[in-house]
Design an enzyme around this catalytic site. Structure first.
Site, PDB file in Angstrom:
ATOM      1  N   ASP A 128     112.067  26.080  44.947  1.00 50.61           N
ATOM      2  CA  ASP A 128     112.967  24.942  44.106  1.00 50.61           C
ATOM      3  C   ASP A 128     114.160  24.414  44.768  1.00 50.61           C
ATOM      4  OD1 ASP A 128     113.883  24.177  41.371  1.00 50.61           O
ATOM      5  OD2 ASP A 128     115.080  25.798  41.126  1.00 50.61           O
ATOM      6  N   HIS A 135     124.963  17.028  39.702  1.00 44.98           N
ATOM      7  CA  HIS A 135     124.802  18.740  39.492  1.00 44.98           C
ATOM      8  C   HIS A 135     125.456  19.369  40.253  1.00 44.98           C
ATOM      9  CE1 HIS A 135     123.249  22.380  38.182  1.00 44.98           C
ATOM     10  NE2 HIS A 135     122.701  22.613  39.279  1.00 44.98           N
ATOM     11  N   GLU A 203     114.515  19.804  35.146  1.00 43.32           N
ATOM     12  CA  GLU A 203     113.993  19.351  36.533  1.00 43.32           C
ATOM     13  C   GLU A 203     112.495  18.679  36.375  1.00 43.32           C
ATOM     14  OE1 GLU A 203     114.143  22.318  39.559  1.00 43.32           O
ATOM     15  OE2 GLU A 203     115.554  23.570  38.748  1.00 43.32           O
ATOM     16  N   ASP A 235     113.960  25.361  34.706  1.00 41.54           N
ATOM     17  CA  ASP A 235     114.026  26.572  35.579  1.00 41.54           C
ATOM     18  C   ASP A 235     115.196  27.334  35.117  1.00 41.54           C
ATOM     19  OD1 ASP A 235     113.577  28.012  37.878  1.00 41.54           O
ATOM     20  OD2 ASP A 235     115.559  27.082  38.901  1.00 41.54           O
ATOM     21  N   ARG A 239     123.261  32.610  34.591  1.00 41.56           N
ATOM     22  CA  ARG A 239     124.365  32.302  35.472  1.00 41.56           C
ATOM     23  C   ARG A 239     125.197  33.528  35.784  1.00 41.56           C
ATOM     24  NH1 ARG A 239     122.707  27.637  37.040  1.00 41.56           N
ATOM     25  NH2 ARG A 239     122.155  26.104  35.586  1.00 41.56           N
ATOM     26  N   GLN A 242     123.449  35.284  38.630  1.00 48.76           N
ATOM     27  CA  GLN A 242     123.635  34.422  39.844  1.00 48.76           C
ATOM     28  C   GLN A 242     124.697  34.595  40.464  1.00 48.76           C
ATOM     29  OE1 GLN A 242     122.543  30.393  38.887  1.00 48.76           O
ATOM     30  NE2 GLN A 242     122.633  29.666  40.917  1.00 48.76           N
ATOM     31  N   LYS A 255     116.870  33.717  38.898  1.00 48.06           N
ATOM     32  CA  LYS A 255     115.933  32.704  39.004  1.00 48.06           C
ATOM     33  C   LYS A 255     114.490  33.112  38.919  1.00 48.06           C
ATOM     34  CE  LYS A 255     119.004  29.419  39.528  1.00 48.06           C
ATOM     35  NZ  LYS A 255     119.124  27.927  39.034  1.00 48.06           N
ATOM     36  N   THR A 259     110.230  30.304  34.660  1.00 47.85           N
ATOM     37  CA  THR A 259     110.293  28.822  34.749  1.00 47.85           C
ATOM     38  C   THR A 259     109.087  28.189  33.957  1.00 47.85           C
ATOM     39  OG1 THR A 259     111.253  29.000  37.279  1.00 47.85           O
ATOM     40  CG2 THR A 259     110.025  26.987  36.417  1.00 47.85           C
ATOM     41  N   GLU A 365     126.862  22.659  32.738  1.00 45.15           N
ATOM     42  CA  GLU A 365     127.509  21.395  32.781  1.00 45.15           C
ATOM     43  C   GLU A 365     128.044  20.771  31.581  1.00 45.15           C
ATOM     44  OE1 GLU A 365     125.635  18.879  36.147  1.00 45.15           O
ATOM     45  OE2 GLU A 365     124.244  20.705  35.424  1.00 45.15           O
TER      46      GLU A 365
HETATM   47 CA    CA Z   1     116.489  25.306  39.689  1.00 41.66          CA
END
Ligand code: CA
Length: 426
Positions: A128, A135, A203, A235, A239, A242, A255, A259, A365
């Site tokens: 990835d 972004h 994506e 994906d 958050r 992460q 992650k 996916t 975002e």
């Molecule tokens: Ca990604």
């Protein structure tokens, strides 16, 4: 290029995602039947496994390549075989071919409404990337401030990490909310529990068709030749998990839980009229990353969100041409160390966001880190994804009187399974 007309009438409808110009490759089953390779055309699927077995259309004269429940053996045949097969298939389906041919092919058409779609390929490895500048700037601004938004390497390297092929699933697969470690800034100790900031990443996935040899880097032009086609890719991202785990080695569990990809591989051949150059370079790239021609594609993308049993609201619109690096550049970079690539490798583009706020490819975002909630059609608001929500990606390249559609890439979130002994495994 205009619409190519087919004797399969539904392929000529102006709003079909699957005109004769497209011919994307997927895998389907009917009832409890075996998995078969199929090609989408209008509201029908052409049973490619059946055409091969009947001797009506073979990709390889010496071996069956479409008997397996994926397109990997076909992809391994390489670009010349891909082109020959596509030309011959289109020739059987063009308006005006003789009635005997139409009758023979009609016996191998299956209405799309009757099938279940599966992963179109065996995903061998998943990498990835992080190649969307808007972004990267948005996320960097939120995490490090606007002066340090882009890491110093970003305009020189298509940054990526090695993901998990085992977590790639086909559109429609339900996604269990992940659990993991998080730590509030003022807490002494981390805690373990369900993700509270569950997100999407819009994506495109590039599918590697032919391999490269370990120890031998490939050029950007050679990399483009190796790519078989593209899918939509979500994906899913945790958050909060992460933010705590990512330093210094990058994302891991945040992650590695799911996916989703769309069920149809849209070939590079179908996308050829929509090629477009990457945006102007802000800093010169090193020579091994120079593109000999346009290697991005003009593909309109959108995301919808629907609470359980409620109508969907479009929450974002953007375009694949916003990426700073193409898949061919990413693939060339991937091999630059000597890393060998295989048939069936999947490369995620990185989140595709445009310059405007409503063009964000992630909720991070769109809600600016949860500070500006989205209001849905139903009146409900969302910072991140709640249990029961369905997120759907769509994409299409728009031609004159036709479109090259990708179908949908959708998933519904199920509640977390908090401990290994909770619940019953399906
Ligand atoms: Ca990604």
């Amino acid at each position: 290029m205009p619409l190519l007309k087919s004797w399969v009438a539904s392929a000529n409808a102006p709003d079909t995602p699957f005109p004769l110009n497209n011919l994307p490759y997927g895998v389907f089953s009917v009832g409890h039947g075996a998995l078969r390779c199929g090609v989408a055309l209008g509201d029908q699927i052409i049973d490619a496994t059946g055409l091969e077995a009947a001797g009506l259309l073979r990709a390889d004269e010496d071996a069956d390549v479409l008997g397996a429940p994926n397109w990997n053996d076909f992809m391994a045949l390489g670009p010349a075989a891909w082109a020959t097969y596509r030309t011959r298939l289109a020739g059987l389906l063009l308006e005006g071919v003789e009635q005997a041919t139409q009758n023979a092919i009609t016996a191998h058409l299956v209405p799309m409404a009757q099938v279940t779609l599966h992963l179109p390929l065996k995903v061998v490895e998943f990498t990835d990337f992080y190649a969307g500048k808007h972004h990267a700037k948005n996320v960097g601004t939120m995490f490090r401030g606007p002066e340090n938004a882009l890491p110093p390497n970003w305009q020189h390297i298509p940054i990526g990490y090695n993901g998990r092929a085992s977590s790639v699933v086909v559109s429609g697969t339900q996604i269990t909310r992940p659990c993991g470690q998080t730590k509030a800034p003022d807490a002494d100790m981390p805690s373990f529990g369900p993700c509270k900031r569950l997100d999407i990443e819009l994506e495109m996935g590039a599918i590697v068709g032919t391999p490269s040899q370990m120890g031998w880097p490939v050029s950007v032009a050679e990399a483009d030749d190796m790519i078989f086609g593209y899918v939509l890719l979500n994906d899913w991202s945790a958050r909060d998990i992460q933010a705590w785990e990512y330093q210094p080695l990058g994302p891991f569990q945040a992650k590695a839980f799911a996916t989703s990809i769309s069920p149809w591989i849209v070939t590079k051949a179908a996308l050829e009229p929509f090629r477009i150059s990457t945006p102007a370079r802000e800093k010169d790239l090193l020579p091994y990353l120079h593109e000999p021609g346009p290697m991005l594609y003009d593909i309109d993308l959108a995301v919808t969100m629907a609470p359980a049993d409620q109508p969907a609201t479009t929450i974002a619109r953007t375009n694949y041409k916003e990426m700073y690096y193409s898949a061919a550049q990413q693939l060339a970079h991937h091999t630059s160390s000597g890393c060998g690539m295989n048939t069936g490798d999947l490369l995620g583009s990185g989140t595709i966001s445009g310059p405007e706020k409503h063009e964000g490819g992630s909720l991070l975002e769109l809600t600016w880190g949860g500070k500006a909630p989205l209001t849905l059609k139903t009146g409900e608001t969302r910072n991140f994804i709640e249990d029961g929500d369905t997120l759907t990606l769509t994409g299409a390249a728009k031609g004159e009187g036709y479109q090259i559609g990708f179908g949908t890439c959708t998933g519904t979130i199920l509640p977390a399974v908090k401990t290994p002994d909770e619940g019953t495994k399906p």
